[in-house]
Write a protein that holds these residues in place. Structure first.
Motif, short mmCIF file in Angstrom:
data_model
loop_
_atom_site.label_atom_id
_atom_site.label_comp_id
_atom_site.label_asym_id
_atom_site.label_seq_id
_atom_site.Cartn_x
_atom_site.Cartn_y
_atom_site.Cartn_z
N UNK A 254 -39.04 -18.17 14.73
CA UNK A 254 -38.04 -19.16 15.12
C UNK A 254 -37.22 -19.70 13.97
N UNK A 255 -37.37 -19.09 12.79
CA UNK A 255 -36.63 -19.49 11.60
C UNK A 255 -35.37 -18.62 11.50
N UNK A 256 -34.32 -19.03 12.19
CA UNK A 256 -33.11 -18.20 12.26
C UNK A 256 -32.35 -18.16 10.94
N UNK A 257 -32.44 -19.23 10.16
CA UNK A 257 -31.75 -19.24 8.86
C UNK A 257 -32.29 -18.13 7.97
N UNK A 258 -33.61 -18.04 7.86
CA UNK A 258 -34.23 -17.01 7.02
C UNK A 258 -34.06 -15.63 7.63
N UNK A 259 -34.11 -15.55 8.95
CA UNK A 259 -33.91 -14.26 9.62
C UNK A 259 -32.51 -13.73 9.32
N UNK A 260 -31.51 -14.60 9.41
CA UNK A 260 -30.13 -14.20 9.16
C UNK A 260 -29.94 -13.76 7.72
N UNK A 261 -30.53 -14.49 6.80
CA UNK A 261 -30.40 -14.17 5.38
C UNK A 261 -30.93 -12.77 5.09
N UNK A 386 -28.46 -5.91 13.07
CA UNK A 386 -27.28 -6.51 13.69
C UNK A 386 -27.68 -7.40 14.87
N UNK A 387 -28.68 -6.99 15.62
CA UNK A 387 -29.15 -7.81 16.74
C UNK A 387 -29.77 -9.12 16.24
N UNK A 388 -30.61 -9.02 15.20
CA UNK A 388 -31.25 -10.22 14.65
C UNK A 388 -30.19 -11.16 14.10
N UNK A 389 -29.23 -10.61 13.37
CA UNK A 389 -28.17 -11.45 12.83
C UNK A 389 -27.35 -12.08 13.95
N UNK A 390 -27.08 -11.32 14.99
CA UNK A 390 -26.30 -11.85 16.12
C UNK A 390 -27.00 -13.02 16.78
N UNK A 391 -28.31 -12.90 16.96
CA UNK A 391 -29.08 -13.98 17.59
C UNK A 391 -29.18 -15.19 16.67
N UNK A 392 -29.09 -14.96 15.38
CA UNK A 392 -29.31 -16.03 14.40
C UNK A 392 -28.04 -16.73 13.96
N UNK A 393 -26.89 -16.12 14.23
CA UNK A 393 -25.62 -16.72 13.82
C UNK A 393 -25.39 -18.05 14.55
N UNK A 394 -24.96 -19.09 13.85
CA UNK A 394 -24.70 -20.39 14.50
C UNK A 394 -23.58 -20.33 15.53
#
Length: 476
Positions: A254-261, A386-394
């Motif tokens: 559930x840590x989208x900031x770190x996932x996106x990075x 790309x899917x992980x980044x898409x879900x994590x983008x604000x």
């Protein structure tokens, strides 16, 4: 607690090292000491031991079948499973009934057995320090530690609680970072996942000089000499695979900031993992790369893959045994869009006429037996980043833009910027990861409790509480 694990690392390495020279091992020192010394006192021995770990990942008990092709895909209701099928108890979540209980026991035992062998490898490469040079040792240790984290994470995803619930603080699974005879305690999922992240970060640090960073995957040409250290890095836990796994783990947490990075770090070097081509997907008939191996951050090579295809998916398999979706459900998944590379290439009505419905060709063999992507099963691909980044983008629009990059490389038109990210991501996970074992975990992470029943038109309530095998729980 009583455990029975097969130490594949040692037995595989010993078999390779001693071919044609068995006599010299008779009447010397104790067998386990001979094995350890013979393996870890030479460079080729260390390489063989590491290769043994990868071989154990690729077995049918783990990622050669159960955790990719069959068991976890049936949990996600991928296929039409009649009551007479060997996987029916899995499809109906009757986890404690045989043969479901046996399958789940097999996965647990082989995963923890491989973890035991990983820890043995790490301890021995330290004990026999200097057998390989410092850079090689660092990379080998990074790969092994990443493998340990990878296995623990999938054990958590399968046997652990739904993470984003109160159950995350309850006792769940044991984490093993050393070989020991004592039983490790059951950790809450939130502590367990910290150990996974720590291991992956350690691995990433050890892999700072991974050849993949400078020379890429380095797929050898046919008949070209393979460099164990530099070649085929996407079949090993390379630096970018570790970063991709960190993105996957952080999103699960559930840590989208770190996932996106972490996902964006991999996306920044996406040219190292090029998209499949329209020619491969639409025009190549005899030797298509159906698994999109160029896009793979990490995969395994299962030498038994085509025998598993023949047993599970081949059109000649009887209707009551074949793993195939109901036609209407398959059309719903792919929105009856023949332009989608994943549909056009991997799902066909057999030309022989033995089936009137589409069957799964993703793991069918090809004509040219020299192709290096044969036997390949993907475990992590650039598309997932790309899917992980898409879900994590604000911002939703940024997420849709990332999904559209994948869609463009699957032969599809772009989505409107007003599309709902999670709705489109669920569709993409359903299309993208057939036969790769990711959809059940996606449903579990998203707490999707009701999904389409693979054997009917209605929905089914998913039971995510896969129990710890009796062989483990009865001693606790």
């Amino acid at each position: 607690m009583k455990r029975t694990y097969f130490t594949l690392l040692i037995t595989t390495a010993l078999a390779i090292l001693t071919l044609g020279s068995c006599k010299k091992f008779l009447n010397v020192t104790p067998e386990d000491k001979v094995i350890e010394t013979q393996i870890f006192s030479t460079k080729i021995g260390v390489q063989t031991a590491l290769n043994g770990l990868y071989l154990s990942l690729a077995t049918n008990q783990l990622y050669g079948d159960n955790l990719t092709l069959s068991t976890v895909e049936v949990l996600a209701q991928r296929y039409n499973i009649p009551s007479t099928h060997d996987l029916y108890k899995i499809a109906t979540y009757a986890y404690t009934d045989a043969p479901a209980s046996t399958r789940l026991e097999t996965i647990w035992t082989n995963a923890y057995g491989t973890i035991l062998n990983v820890n043995s490898f790490l301890e021995n490469i330290e004990k026999y320090k200097g057998t390989v040079d410092e850079q090689t040792e660092s990379v080998f240790k990074g790969e092994a530690i990443a493998m340990r984290a990878f296995l623990h994470f999938d054990l958590l995803r399968l046997y652990g609680p739904r993470y984003s619930t109160a159950d995350s603080t309850k006792q769940s699974l044991p984490y093993y970072a050393a070989t020991k005879s004592s039983i490790n305690p059951l950790l809450p999922a939130n502590e367990f996942i910290v150990n996974i992240i720590n291991d992956l970060n350690t691995a990433a640090n050890l892999l700072q000089n991974d050849p993949v960073i400078t020379t890429g995957v380095s797929t050898p040409r046919v008949n070209e000499t393979v460099d164990f250290f530099k070649s085929n890095r996407n079949f090993r836990f390379n630096y970018y695979a570790v970063k991709g796994l960190l993105a996957r783990v952080y999103l699960y947490r559930g840590d989208k900031v770190s996932a996106l990075k972490n996902a964006k770090e991999v996306i920044a070097v996406a040219n190292k993992f090029p998209w499949t081509t329209s020619t491969n997907a639409l025009s190549e008939k005899q030797n298509p790369d159906r698994v999109f191996s160029t896009e793979m951050l990490l995969g395994v090579s299962n030498t038994q893959l085509y025998s598993r295809y023949t047993a599970l998916f081949d059109p000649s398999v009887t209707d009551g045994t074949i793993l195939a979706p109901l036609p209407a459900r398959l059309n719903t998944v792919f929105e009856t869009n023949e332009n989608d590379y994943r549909f056009n290439l991997n799902w066909q009505i057999p030309s022989t006429g033995v089936k009137s419905y589409r069957t799964f060709y993703k793991y069918a063999d090809i004509v040219d037996k020299t192709k290096l992507f044969r036997f390949t099963i993907p475990l992590l691909k650039i598309s997932e980043m790309y899917y992980i980044a898409a879900e994590s983008e604000p911002l939703s629009a940024d997420g849709i833009a990332l999904i559209n990059i994948v869609r463009a490389n699957r032969g599809l038109l772009p989505l409107a910027t007003t599309a709902v990210v999670n709705t489109e991501l669920q569709k993409e996970y359903q299309k993208e990861f057939f036969g790769e074992g990711q959809l059940f975990y996606y449903y579990k992470r998203r707490n999707i409790t009701s999904i389409g029943n693979g054997s009917g038109t209605s929905s089914i309530t998913v039971n995510y509480a896969v129990p710890m095998p009796l062989s483990e729980s009865q001693y606790r």
